[in-house]
Every structure is written in C-alpha cells, then in structure tokens.
Scaffold this motif. Structure first.
Motif, PDB file in Angstrom:
ATOM      1  N   LEU A   1       0.831  -1.203   0.000  1.00 30.66           N
ATOM      2  CA  LEU A   1       0.000   0.000   0.000  1.00 30.66           C
ATOM      3  C   LEU A   1       0.866   1.254   0.000  1.00 30.66           C
ATOM      4  CD1 LEU A   1      -2.980  -0.701   2.446  1.00 30.66           C
ATOM      5  CD2 LEU A   1      -3.132  -0.241  -0.012  1.00 30.66           C
ATOM      6  N   LEU A   2       1.928   1.259   0.817  1.00 32.34           N
ATOM      7  CA  LEU A   2       2.822   2.416   0.861  1.00 32.34           C
ATOM      8  C   LEU A   2       3.542   2.609  -0.465  1.00 32.34           C
ATOM      9  CD1 LEU A   2       4.276   2.014   4.457  1.00 32.34           C
ATOM     10  CD2 LEU A   2       2.942   3.960   3.622  1.00 32.34           C
ATOM     11  N   ALA A   3       3.921   1.513  -1.122  1.00 33.67           N
ATOM     12  CA  ALA A   3       4.593   1.621  -2.421  1.00 33.67           C
ATOM     13  C   ALA A   3       3.645   2.183  -3.473  1.00 33.67           C
ATOM     14  CB  ALA A   3       5.122   0.249  -2.850  1.00 33.67           C
ATOM     15  N   LEU A   4       2.402   1.709  -3.482  1.00 31.57           N
ATOM     16  CA  LEU A   4       1.412   2.244  -4.416  1.00 31.57           C
ATOM     17  C   LEU A   4       1.146   3.720  -4.119  1.00 31.57           C
ATOM     18  CD1 LEU A   4      -1.126  -0.730  -4.482  1.00 31.57           C
ATOM     19  CD2 LEU A   4       0.453  -0.077  -6.306  1.00 31.57           C
ATOM     20  N   ALA A   5       1.061   4.043  -2.844  1.00 34.60           N
ATOM     21  CA  ALA A   5       0.823   5.433  -2.449  1.00 34.60           C
ATOM     22  C   ALA A   5       1.935   6.344  -2.955  1.00 34.60           C
ATOM     23  CB  ALA A   5       0.705   5.525  -0.924  1.00 34.60           C
ATOM     24  N   ALA A   6       3.182   5.883  -2.861  1.00 34.22           N
ATOM     25  CA  ALA A   6       4.315   6.698  -3.309  1.00 34.22           C
ATOM     26  C   ALA A   6       4.265   6.947  -4.807  1.00 34.22           C
ATOM     27  CB  ALA A   6       5.632   6.029  -2.929  1.00 34.22           C
ATOM     28  N   GLU A   7       3.712   5.989  -5.572  1.00 35.70           N
ATOM     29  CA  GLU A   7       3.553   6.202  -7.017  1.00 35.70           C
ATOM     30  C   GLU A   7       2.536   7.292  -7.312  1.00 35.70           C
ATOM     31  OE1 GLU A   7       3.344   2.902  -9.803  1.00 35.70           O
ATOM     32  OE2 GLU A   7       3.766   1.517  -8.163  1.00 35.70           O
ATOM     33  N   LEU A   8       1.579   7.482  -6.421  1.00 34.56           N
ATOM     34  CA  LEU A   8       0.507   8.449  -6.649  1.00 34.56           C
ATOM     35  C   LEU A   8       0.922   9.874  -6.304  1.00 34.56           C
ATOM     36  CD1 LEU A   8      -2.385   6.277  -5.241  1.00 34.56           C
ATOM     37  CD2 LEU A   8      -2.223   7.108  -7.598  1.00 34.56           C
ATOM     38  N   GLY A   9       1.838  10.045  -5.363  1.00 38.29           N
ATOM     39  CA  GLY A   9       2.254  11.391  -4.994  1.00 38.29           C
ATOM     40  C   GLY A   9       3.055  11.383  -3.709  1.00 38.29           C
TER      41      GLY A   9
ATOM     42  N   ASP B   1       2.846  13.058  -0.965  1.00 39.39           N
ATOM     43  CA  ASP B   1       2.156  13.168   0.316  1.00 39.39           C
ATOM     44  C   ASP B   1       1.237  11.984   0.618  1.00 39.39           C
ATOM     45  OD1 ASP B   1       3.282  15.667   0.860  1.00 39.39           O
ATOM     46  OD2 ASP B   1       1.638  16.761  -0.091  1.00 39.39           O
ATOM     47  N   VAL B   2       1.027  11.096  -0.360  1.00 41.17           N
ATOM     48  CA  VAL B   2       0.043  10.022  -0.161  1.00 41.17           C
ATOM     49  C   VAL B   2       0.497   9.010   0.898  1.00 41.17           C
ATOM     50  CG1 VAL B   2      -1.389   8.282  -1.307  1.00 41.17           C
ATOM     51  CG2 VAL B   2      -0.761  10.372  -2.530  1.00 41.17           C
ATOM     52  N   PRO B   3       1.764   8.590   0.936  1.00 36.16           N
ATOM     53  CA  PRO B   3       2.160   7.670   2.009  1.00 36.16           C
ATOM     54  C   PRO B   3       1.880   8.225   3.399  1.00 36.16           C
ATOM     55  CG  PRO B   3       3.819   7.665   0.286  1.00 36.16           C
ATOM     56  CD  PRO B   3       2.874   8.781  -0.034  1.00 36.16           C
ATOM     57  N   PHE B   4       2.141   9.516   3.600  1.00 40.70           N
ATOM     58  CA  PHE B   4       1.866  10.068   4.928  1.00 40.70           C
ATOM     59  C   PHE B   4       0.377  10.041   5.254  1.00 40.70           C
ATOM     60  CE2 PHE B   4       0.593  13.563   7.696  1.00 40.70           C
ATOM     61  CZ  PHE B   4       1.168  13.089   8.870  1.00 40.70           C
ATOM     62  N   ALA B   5      -0.479  10.240   4.258  1.00 36.95           N
ATOM     63  CA  ALA B   5      -1.920  10.182   4.513  1.00 36.95           C
ATOM     64  C   ALA B   5      -2.333   8.805   5.007  1.00 36.95           C
ATOM     65  CB  ALA B   5      -2.694  10.566   3.260  1.00 36.95           C
ATOM     66  N   LEU B   6      -1.599   7.763   4.611  1.00 36.99           N
ATOM     67  CA  LEU B   6      -1.841   6.424   5.150  1.00 36.99           C
ATOM     68  C   LEU B   6      -1.339   6.310   6.588  1.00 36.99           C
ATOM     69  CD1 LEU B   6      -0.748   4.111   2.177  1.00 36.99           C
ATOM     70  CD2 LEU B   6      -3.085   4.431   3.008  1.00 36.99           C
TER      71      LEU B   6
ATOM     72  N   LEU C   1       8.489  12.166  10.049  1.00 37.39           N
ATOM     73  CA  LEU C   1       9.560  12.775   9.268  1.00 37.39           C
ATOM     74  C   LEU C   1       9.467  12.245   7.848  1.00 37.39           C
ATOM     75  CD1 LEU C   1      12.249  14.479   9.335  1.00 37.39           C
ATOM     76  CD2 LEU C   1      13.417  12.303   9.734  1.00 37.39           C
ATOM     77  N   GLY C   2       9.446  13.157   6.883  1.00 32.50           N
ATOM     78  CA  GLY C   2       9.413  12.769   5.475  1.00 32.50           C
ATOM     79  C   GLY C   2      10.703  13.152   4.784  1.00 32.50           C
ATOM     80  N   THR C   3      11.266  12.232   4.012  1.00 31.42           N
ATOM     81  CA  THR C   3      12.492  12.498   3.258  1.00 31.42           C
ATOM     82  C   THR C   3      12.304  12.045   1.814  1.00 31.42           C
ATOM     83  OG1 THR C   3      13.421  10.392   4.034  1.00 31.42           O
ATOM     84  CG2 THR C   3      14.006  12.372   5.272  1.00 31.42           C
ATOM     85  N   GLY C   4      13.386  12.119   1.024  1.00 32.11           N
ATOM     86  CA  GLY C   4      13.258  11.861  -0.406  1.00 32.11           C
ATOM     87  C   GLY C   4      12.497  13.016  -1.038  1.00 32.11           C
ATOM     88  N   ARG C   5      11.398  12.708  -1.718  1.00 27.89           N
ATOM     89  CA  ARG C   5      10.475  13.746  -2.201  1.00 27.89           C
ATOM     90  C   ARG C   5       9.379  13.999  -1.175  1.00 27.89           C
ATOM     91  NH1 ARG C   5       7.438  11.772  -5.711  1.00 27.89           N
ATOM     92  NH2 ARG C   5       8.199   9.655  -5.895  1.00 27.89           N
ATOM     93  N   GLY C   6       9.555  13.429   0.028  1.00 24.50           N
ATOM     94  CA  GLY C   6       8.540  13.477   1.057  1.00 24.50           C
ATOM     95  C   GLY C   6       7.805  12.163   1.202  1.00 24.50           C
ATOM     96  N   GLU C   7       8.095  11.222   0.280  1.00 27.64           N
ATOM     97  CA  GLU C   7       7.344   9.958   0.243  1.00 27.64           C
ATOM     98  C   GLU C   7       7.898   8.900   1.195  1.00 27.64           C
ATOM     99  OE1 GLU C   7      10.686   8.850  -2.559  1.00 27.64           O
ATOM    100  OE2 GLU C   7       9.753  10.649  -1.730  1.00 27.64           O
ATOM    101  N   LEU C   8       9.129   9.104   1.702  1.00 32.39           N
ATOM    102  CA  LEU C   8       9.718   8.168   2.662  1.00 32.39           C
ATOM    103  C   LEU C   8       9.374   8.660   4.057  1.00 32.39           C
ATOM    104  CD1 LEU C   8      13.190   7.785   0.918  1.00 32.39           C
ATOM    105  CD2 LEU C   8      11.162   6.346   0.649  1.00 32.39           C
ATOM    106  N   VAL C   9       8.523   7.923   4.753  1.00 32.06           N
ATOM    107  CA  VAL C   9       7.870   8.432   5.962  1.00 32.06           C
ATOM    108  C   VAL C   9       8.246   7.583   7.166  1.00 32.06           C
ATOM    109  CG1 VAL C   9       5.657   8.953   7.036  1.00 32.06           C
ATOM    110  CG2 VAL C   9       5.951   9.300   4.584  1.00 32.06           C
ATOM    111  N   GLU C  10       8.625   8.251   8.259  1.00 31.24           N
ATOM    112  CA  GLU C  10       8.978   7.567   9.503  1.00 31.24           C
ATOM    113  C   GLU C  10       8.335   8.312  10.668  1.00 31.24           C
ATOM    114  OE1 GLU C  10      13.001   6.635  12.174  1.00 31.24           O
ATOM    115  OE2 GLU C  10      13.156   7.580  10.201  1.00 31.24           O
ATOM    116  N   ARG C  11       7.502   7.616  11.441  1.00 32.99           N
ATOM    117  CA  ARG C  11       6.857   8.246  12.589  1.00 32.99           C
ATOM    118  C   ARG C  11       7.897   8.742  13.587  1.00 32.99           C
ATOM    119  NH1 ARG C  11       1.309   6.691  13.301  1.00 32.99           N
ATOM    120  NH2 ARG C  11       1.352   7.920  15.210  1.00 32.99           N
ATOM    121  N   VAL C  12       7.603   9.880  14.228  1.00 35.35           N
ATOM    122  CA  VAL C  12       8.524  10.451  15.217  1.00 35.35           C
ATOM    123  C   VAL C  12       7.782  10.636  16.544  1.00 35.35           C
ATOM    124  CG1 VAL C  12       9.897  11.623  13.455  1.00 35.35           C
ATOM    125  CG2 VAL C  12       7.994  12.845  14.553  1.00 35.35           C
ATOM    126  N   PRO C  13       8.516  10.646  17.673  1.00 35.22           N
ATOM    127  CA  PRO C  13       7.868  10.850  18.974  1.00 35.22           C
ATOM    128  C   PRO C  13       7.169  12.207  19.041  1.00 35.22           C
ATOM    129  CG  PRO C  13      10.101  10.007  19.250  1.00 35.22           C
ATOM    130  CD  PRO C  13       9.965  10.365  17.800  1.00 35.22           C
TER     131      PRO C  13
END
Length: 307
Positions: free
Chosen positions: A131-139, A141-146, A152-164
């Motif tokens: 789902l995250l891979a498909l989301a990244a193909e769409l845009g 910001d889509v992975p974060f919406a999931l 924290l978002g890196t790359g084009r913003g599509e690489l997402v890691e939850r932070v405290p």
C-alpha cells in the motif's frame, strides 16, 4: 450491497526544508508532517462499472474539481486493480472537508482513503508495504496520509517515519479562495534560492520540541522554505499571517506551498479565540472568510465503523 467508508486527514508541514533540484527535476525534501483533524471521507460501493462523485463542504462551493478520469481516486483505483489483476469497478463518493488546492494534501488524503477502501471492497488483502509503495507512485504526500500522526518525510517526502510526539496541538487554518500553483512556488524558490543545499538538514530542534510536548519551543522552531517565495507571489498571505499573530497566535506559517495559512495556538480555547478574531468584522475587509480550527496529531486513513 457491500460498502466501505474510509476517513483520511489533512496534513500540515511543521517543517519543510527544500534542497536544490535533482537531475530528475524533483527537489529533495526534509519535512515534518502532522495529520490534523480536517478530514475527507471516501465511501465505496459495489458496482458493475466505475464512477466517482465528489461533494464539497458548503464553504468550498464553486471550487474547480478535476474530471473523473483525471481524479487521483481513479488513478489510485487503477494502480490497485493493476497490482492485483482485478477489474476496476465501484461507485465512489468523496465528501471533502479539506481545503482544495490549499497545501493541506486533500487530494493525497483521497487517494490514501481510496486505496484502503477499495482494498477492503475488493477483498484484495494488500500488505501495508505494498500500500505504501502504491501510495508513493501516486504522490509524495500520499504515504503520509496512510501513516498519519506526526512523521519525518524524506526523499520527495514519500519516505515516511513516525517520530515521537508528546503533545496535543491546536491550529487555526485559513484557506484562500484563489489557489496557488505548487510548481510555480517551487520555480520561484529556485530563483530566490539559487544556492540551495543538495540535501536539507533534519530539524533536530523541532523534533525535540515535539518529543517534549513544548508548544512554545515548537512555535519557535516552525519553518517552511517555500513560505518566502509563496509570499513573494501572494503578498496578501503575508498580511494574513501578520494579522493572525496580532490576534494572539503563537506563530503563523504557510501550509506547504500554500495558500492556506496556519496558526499555532496554546490550546483549544486559545485556538477558538484566535479563530473568532480572524473571523470578526466585515467579510469584505479581507479575502479569507473561512476560518477552521483543528487539532493534531490524528490517525491516518482508517475505516469508519458506524454503530
């Protein structure tokens, strides 16, 4: 008839660091996302063909929406159907309460909600990773919406890691009726910041403020590299940010590439006071008649269960 409703949140950028454009034309980003309590709901039902209907909140009446074939919900359905080798079928209803073209990723929220809802409707059992891979193909910001929450978002913003994040944060959001082109803002950034670094730094001070739940430290650390170019293109947004801070907001900030302006407040009562001050007076005195209050962080795209 089988039916699923998935709710997805608006996003804001507490930090948006932008690097020099890469060879592929994209700008490397380091951003801190937060999901806030403005939502779009995507409802899907079984059908023999494909349709998408969009209803917007009253205050968004008259906004321009893309045709069905260009809608990001349709693109999400195409990707999910192709991934599993199933036909694209369903009747989709999108109820929008996230500002359209406002820098709060309403389209991305719809795409994320559609992926989750259609996966349930079609019984395709997509893994979270897929789902995250498909989301990244769409845009970006889509992975974060999931994922939702604060991340924290890196790359084009599509690489997402939850932070405290130890806080409950309150925001006032003021959308603009006239949109602001994201590509135009990035182009203006390139003109204004010709010596941008290849890779923006991670905002350690802001991350520490989130982990501590310290609203004053967070207010001091909020940052958006796209704010200066956006305000240069639309000076009235700078006047609005000044007006919100004069009304008592701890800090005003442009949301993403704009044109929605955000105001961090101390708590819910303070947010309502700031919202009332911004909403006061003759609507003809300012071009931003809609004022919204939202808290964060909230969950990412999730199934809505009705009792």
């Amino acid at each position: 008839m089988s039916e699923r409703t998935v709710r997805a949140p608006a996003k804001i950028n507490l930090h948006l660091g932008v690097g020099a454009p890469r060879e592929d034309g994209f700008h490397p980003l380091v951003t801190v996302y937060q999901a806030v309590g403005l939502h779009d709901d995507v409802t899907v039902r079984e059908a023999d063909d494909w349709s998408v209907e969009v209803a917007v909140a009253d205050w968004m009446a008259g906004v321009e929406l893309p045709p069905v074939e260009d809608n990001i919900v349709t693109r999400a359905a195409d990707l999910l159907a192709a991934h599993h080798g199933v036909p694209r079928r369903g009747a989709v209803h999108v109820a929008k309460a996230i500002p359209v073209a406002g820098g709060m990723a309403g389209g991305s929220a719809d795409a994320a909600a559609a992926l989750v809802a259609l996966d349930r409707l079609w019984g395709t059992g997509t893994t979270d990773e897929d789902l995250l891979a498909l989301a990244a193909e769409l845009g970006s910001d889509v992975p974060f919406a999931l994922v939702g929450g604060t991340a924290l978002g890196t790359g084009r913003g599509e690489l997402v890691e939850r932070v405290p994040d130890a806080g409950t944060w309150w925001w006032v959001a003021v959308p603009a009726h006239a949109g602001l082109s994201t590509p135009a803002v990035y182009r203006h950034f390139d003109v204004m910041v010709p010596d941008a670094s290849a890779q923006p730094p991670v905002p350690d001070t802001l991350l520490a403020a989130l982990a501590a739940g310290d609203v004053d430290a967070l207010a001091a650390a909020l940052h958006n590299d796209l704010q200066a170019p956006a305000l240069d293109l639309r000076p009235e947004l700078g006047a609005l940010i000044a007006r919100g801070e004069e009304a008592g907001a701890l800090r005003g900030l442009l949301s993403g590439s704009g044109p929605t302006c955000l105001f961090l407040c101390r708590d819910g009562d303070h947010a309502r006071e700031v919202a009332a001050a911004l909403d006061a007076g003759d609507p003809g005195d300012h071009p931003h008649p809609t004022v919204l209050v939202a808290n964060g962080a909230v969950s990412g795209a999730h199934l809505v269960e009705y009792a």
